[in-house]
Design an enzyme around this catalytic site. Structure first.
Site, PDB file in Angstrom:
ATOM      1  N   ILE A   1      22.847 -47.916  -1.242  1.00 50.34           N
ATOM      2  CA  ILE A   1      23.462 -49.153  -1.738  1.00 50.34           C
ATOM      3  C   ILE A   1      23.048 -50.323  -0.851  1.00 50.34           C
ATOM      4  O   ILE A   1      22.941 -51.466  -1.316  1.00 50.34           O
ATOM      5  CB  ILE A   1      24.993 -49.016  -1.822  1.00 50.34           C
ATOM      6  CG1 ILE A   1      25.610 -50.202  -2.573  1.00 50.34           C
ATOM      7  CG2 ILE A   1      25.620 -48.893  -0.440  1.00 50.34           C
ATOM      8  CD1 ILE A   1      25.295 -50.245  -4.030  1.00 50.34           C
ATOM      9  N   TYR A   2      22.809 -50.075   0.447  1.00 53.39           N
ATOM     10  CA  TYR A   2      22.322 -51.135   1.334  1.00 53.39           C
ATOM     11  C   TYR A   2      21.023 -51.720   0.793  1.00 53.39           C
ATOM     12  O   TYR A   2      20.890 -52.936   0.632  1.00 53.39           O
ATOM     13  CB  TYR A   2      22.114 -50.579   2.741  1.00 53.39           C
ATOM     14  CG  TYR A   2      21.347 -51.502   3.662  1.00 53.39           C
ATOM     15  CD1 TYR A   2      21.896 -52.709   4.081  1.00 53.39           C
ATOM     16  CD2 TYR A   2      20.074 -51.154   4.118  1.00 53.39           C
ATOM     17  CE1 TYR A   2      21.194 -53.559   4.922  1.00 53.39           C
ATOM     18  CE2 TYR A   2      19.373 -51.991   4.969  1.00 53.39           C
ATOM     19  CZ  TYR A   2      19.933 -53.190   5.363  1.00 53.39           C
ATOM     20  OH  TYR A   2      19.232 -54.031   6.191  1.00 53.39           O
ATOM     21  N   ALA A   3      20.054 -50.850   0.508  1.00 50.74           N
ATOM     22  CA  ALA A   3      18.772 -51.319  -0.019  1.00 50.74           C
ATOM     23  C   ALA A   3      18.948 -52.000  -1.373  1.00 50.74           C
ATOM     24  O   ALA A   3      18.307 -53.021  -1.660  1.00 50.74           O
ATOM     25  CB  ALA A   3      17.804 -50.144  -0.141  1.00 50.74           C
TER      26      ALA A   3
ATOM     27  N   THR B   1      21.546 -53.659  -2.470  1.00 48.58           N
ATOM     28  CA  THR B   1      22.125 -54.998  -2.340  1.00 48.58           C
ATOM     29  C   THR B   1      21.099 -55.991  -1.814  1.00 48.58           C
ATOM     30  O   THR B   1      21.093 -57.161  -2.209  1.00 48.58           O
ATOM     31  CB  THR B   1      23.357 -54.993  -1.420  1.00 48.58           C
ATOM     32  OG1 THR B   1      23.011 -54.490  -0.118  1.00 48.58           O
ATOM     33  CG2 THR B   1      24.481 -54.160  -2.009  1.00 48.58           C
TER      34      THR B   1
END
Length: 336
Positions: A151-153, A155
């Site tokens: 989810i980091y990537a 976002t």
């Protein structure tokens, strides 16, 4: 020049703000002082910056548009550099909502702020994580980056897409730079180098994921800051479209928007990284070999050609020298 920088109590934001202050610029720093890691370290970074009369801190969350607008009123910025984010690949597995709040809603607020202000240049920190586990190496900016592993990537890629639309609709010159494994003094305690040095000094084992088979394109902090500073002068426009043979410019045909890698293109195997840390400390590590963690990618490898074409610069500090500088800083800082 007048700058508004988000994330000045963070690792990269601190170093960038200090460099700009040392060069005589005016900086308003915006930071939420979140407890993702030791807030005392963040406060210490801000205290160092506050030694300059040209630095003004504003404490607030990216989700708070009123706080951002207050910072902008103080800064009257010519350049906005958005570095604040919920960082960390592994933490995104535990608390994904914090990434949506900060990296999506917060970045949207920064874009709205830029729409109101119309800065000379808006600069946004993205990540090599957007490339996922691409088989094609090195990773070039024009490669597909549509299969995020965390989810980091996701976002960060979403932020890039939102920024492109704002650049198109509101004619905001915007550069999104993708960082590759940044390290150095004042680095985050959750990053591998900090954890390795701390554990080895204490005689504790280090966790080596992926059985040591992974590789990373490490970028020393001073090189990263040099690249950002040089890119501030290259606000995307047709006037600086790159026409160098063999280099694909990511300047959008629809907007003053560009994506640029900041990495040296010299990936290092994880075991060599561990050996370099051991050599700098003069102590062997107790290695706890573990499988690859969920969300990890086997390698990162930057193509630095576009950065070189735009600025004449690419990261060049060797890993051995960078690790040595970090170990020296760590020893001095934690001996107090």
């Amino acid at each position: 020049m007048r700058y508004l920088i988000t994330g000045t109590a963070g690792f990269i934001g601190f170093h960038l703000a200090k460099r700009l202050l040392d060069e005589g610029h005016f900086v308003v720093g915006f930071d939420g002082m979140t407890p993702y890691y030791d807030v005392a370290m963040k406060e210490e970074r801000h205290a160092i910056l506050a030694r300059s009369n040209a630095f003004t801190p504003v404490i607030g969350m990216l989700e708070d548009m009123t706080a951002l607008e207050r910072a902008a009123e103080l800064a009257e910025p010519e350049i906005i550099i958005h570095l604040a984010a919920q960082a960390g690949v592994r933490y995104s597995l535990e608390n994904p909502r914090s990434y949506v709040d900060s990296n999506l809603t917060g970045s949207f607020n920064v874009l709205e702020l830029a729409r109101e202000i119309s800065p000379r240049h808006l600069m946004l920190a993205s990540t090599s994580s957007v490339y996922g586990s691409n088989d094609k190496i090195p990773f070039a900016e024009a490669d597909r980056a549509d299969e995020p592993m965390t989810i980091y990537a996701a976002t960060k890629k979403s932020m890039e897409l939102m920024a492109h639309s704002y650049a198109h609709l509101h004619k905001i010159p915007t550069t999104a730079f993708r960082f590759f494994t940044v390290y150095g003094p004042w680095g985050r305690p959750d990053m591998a180098l900090f954890k390795f040095v701390d554990a080895i000094r204490k005689g504790k084992p280090i966790d080596v994921y992926g059985e040591g088979q992974m590789s990373r394109d490490f970028t020393y902090i001073d090189d990263l800051i040099e690249a950002i500073v040089k890119l501030t002068d290259v606000a995307p426009s047709e006037d600086n479209r790159v026409t160098v043979e063999g280099v694909i410019d990511t300047l959008s045909p629809q907007a003053p928007f560009r994506v640029v890698n900041i990495g040296g293109g010299q990936p290092v195997e994880l075991m060599r990284f561990v050996e370099t840390v051991e050599a700098a400390l003069g102590t062997p590590a107790i290695r706890n070999m573990l499988p690859m963690q969920q969300g990890d990618v086997p390698r990162t490898y930057a193509a630095p050609d576009l950065l070189m074409a735009l600025t004449g610069f690419k990261p060049e500090i060797e890993l051995e020298e960078g690790v040595k500088r970090f170990v020296e800083w760590f020893g001095e800082h934690y001996a107090r």
